[in-house]
Write a protein that holds these residues in place. Sequence first.
Motif, PDB file in Angstrom:
ATOM      1  N   VAL A  24      34.369  26.500  48.593  1.00 51.98           N
ATOM      2  CA  VAL A  24      33.602  27.520  47.897  1.00 51.98           C
ATOM      3  C   VAL A  24      33.386  27.043  46.461  1.00 51.98           C
ATOM      4  N   ALA A  71      32.990  36.134  38.658  1.00 48.68           N
ATOM      5  CA  ALA A  71      31.870  36.254  37.606  1.00 48.68           C
ATOM      6  C   ALA A  71      30.913  35.220  37.581  1.00 48.68           C
ATOM      7  N   ASP A 111      41.928  33.633  41.081  1.00 47.91           N
ATOM      8  CA  ASP A 111      41.123  33.739  42.593  1.00 47.91           C
ATOM      9  C   ASP A 111      41.207  35.301  42.806  1.00 47.91           C
ATOM     10  N   MET A 113      41.675  36.830  45.503  1.00 44.99           N
ATOM     11  CA  MET A 113      42.932  37.094  46.568  1.00 44.99           C
ATOM     12  C   MET A 113      44.102  37.479  45.810  1.00 44.99           C
TER      13      MET A 113
HETATM   14  C1  LIG Z   1      27.163  34.026  43.645  1.00 43.74           C
HETATM   15  S1  LIG Z   1      28.191  33.837  42.471  1.00 43.74           S
HETATM   16  C2  LIG Z   1      28.259  35.336  41.584  1.00 43.74           C
HETATM   17  C3  LIG Z   1      28.397  35.162  40.113  1.00 43.74           C
HETATM   18  C4  LIG Z   1      27.907  36.574  39.420  1.00 43.74           C
HETATM   19  N1  LIG Z   1      29.193  37.610  39.642  1.00 43.74           N
HETATM   20  C5  LIG Z   1      26.615  37.041  39.593  1.00 43.74           C
HETATM   21  O1  LIG Z   1      26.395  38.133  39.816  1.00 43.74           O
HETATM   22  O2  LIG Z   1      25.702  36.195  39.377  1.00 43.74           O
HETATM   23  C6  LIG Z   1      29.518  33.917  43.634  1.00 43.74           C
HETATM   24  C7  LIG Z   1      30.971  33.410  42.622  1.00 43.74           C
HETATM   25  O3  LIG Z   1      32.117  33.752  43.468  1.00 43.74           O
HETATM   26  C8  LIG Z   1      33.106  32.863  43.096  1.00 43.74           C
HETATM   27  N2  LIG Z   1      34.419  33.129  44.233  1.00 43.74           N
HETATM   28  C9  LIG Z   1      33.963  32.916  45.337  1.00 43.74           C
HETATM   29  N3  LIG Z   1      35.344  33.014  45.925  1.00 43.74           N
HETATM   30  C10 LIG Z   1      36.174  33.305  44.896  1.00 43.74           C
HETATM   31  C11 LIG Z   1      37.494  33.725  44.909  1.00 43.74           C
HETATM   32  N4  LIG Z   1      38.128  33.735  45.956  1.00 43.74           N
HETATM   33  N5  LIG Z   1      37.999  33.972  43.712  1.00 43.74           N
HETATM   34  C12 LIG Z   1      37.343  33.864  42.586  1.00 43.74           C
HETATM   35  N6  LIG Z   1      36.063  33.545  42.586  1.00 43.74           N
HETATM   36  C13 LIG Z   1      35.490  33.406  43.708  1.00 43.74           C
HETATM   37  C14 LIG Z   1      32.332  31.517  43.021  1.00 43.74           C
HETATM   38  O4  LIG Z   1      32.971  30.340  42.213  1.00 43.74           O
HETATM   39  C15 LIG Z   1      31.048  31.968  42.360  1.00 43.74           C
HETATM   40  O5  LIG Z   1      31.286  31.797  40.968  1.00 43.74           O
END
Ligand SMILES: C[S@@+](CC[C@H](N)C(=O)[O-])C[C@H]1O[C@@H](n2cnc3c(N)ncnc32)[C@H](O)[C@@H]1O
Length: 239
Positions: A24, A71, A111, A113
């Motif tokens: 991801v 974010a 993360d 989690m």
């Molecule tokens: C679709 S983007 C959303 C970005 C922003 N929040 C927006 O509204 O446009 C999804 C984000 O989730 C992050 N992500 C996914 N799983 C994650 C995790 N376990 N911990 C931190 N970030 C995570 C990805 O790296 C990505 O930047």
Amino acid sequence: MADPRDRAHTVGVRAGLDKRPADVAAMFDRVARRYDVTNTVLSAGLDASWRRATRDALAPRPGQTVLDVAAGTAVSTVELAAGGVHAIACDFSQGMLRAGAARAVPKVAGDAMALPLADRSVDGVVISFGLRNVADPDAALREFHRVTRPGGTLVVCEFSSPTWAPFRTLYTEYLMQALPRIARAVSSNPEAYVYLAESIRAWPDQAALAGRIAGAGWGDVAWRDLTGGIVALHRARRS
Ligand SMILES: C[S@@+](CC[C@H](N)C(=O)[O-])C[C@H]1O[C@@H](n2cnc3c(N)ncnc32)[C@H](O)[C@@H]1O
């Protein structure tokens, strides 16, 4: 000489529906360069109104601290930061955080989690278009509960299920057919948008997600549909 970034147009990186964190994060690293513009094109500009509705649902007060989990480029965080709110962007994709470097909000790699924050240290947690990508959403929801002060608020903004059946059919057609084609023209990692369509289809509907949020310990769980249920805003309180 070829721009190495253009390789991303031909070599796609996508996660599977098992959402292994390394896959991801790598997928979003490759999406990052054109993430904001791709979002706006694919949502026909609706993304800005979904972000405003997310802020309204959280209703943060000046001086409060809010954590924006997943974010990305901090496009969701700047919306929360207006009016003296201390909004922090957290994401595990270094590429996404770097792509948002110009956005003047504090950013932390972390993360969902296993957040790098103390227990009961924030007034609210927001996650926009992020929870669907987390390998274990229930663990993340429990983690959001851990870092939120009693009385604090959780807002989950996520793609959901259109409530009117004919519209749902049309939307599913858009997701599976048109969206990947448009992404091929706009995104720096079009493969990620095949994942996007599949992950939206596999995601729980409004009522099922509300049950998962309550199951993680949150109270007063409620939701509101946006754009006919393409997006749902779930809000909950920590007792
Ligand atoms: C679709 S983007 C959303 C970005 C922003 N929040 C927006 O509204 O446009 C999804 C984000 O989730 C992050 N992500 C996914 N799983 C994650 C995790 N376990 N911990 C931190 N970030 C995570 C990805 O790296 C990505 O930047």
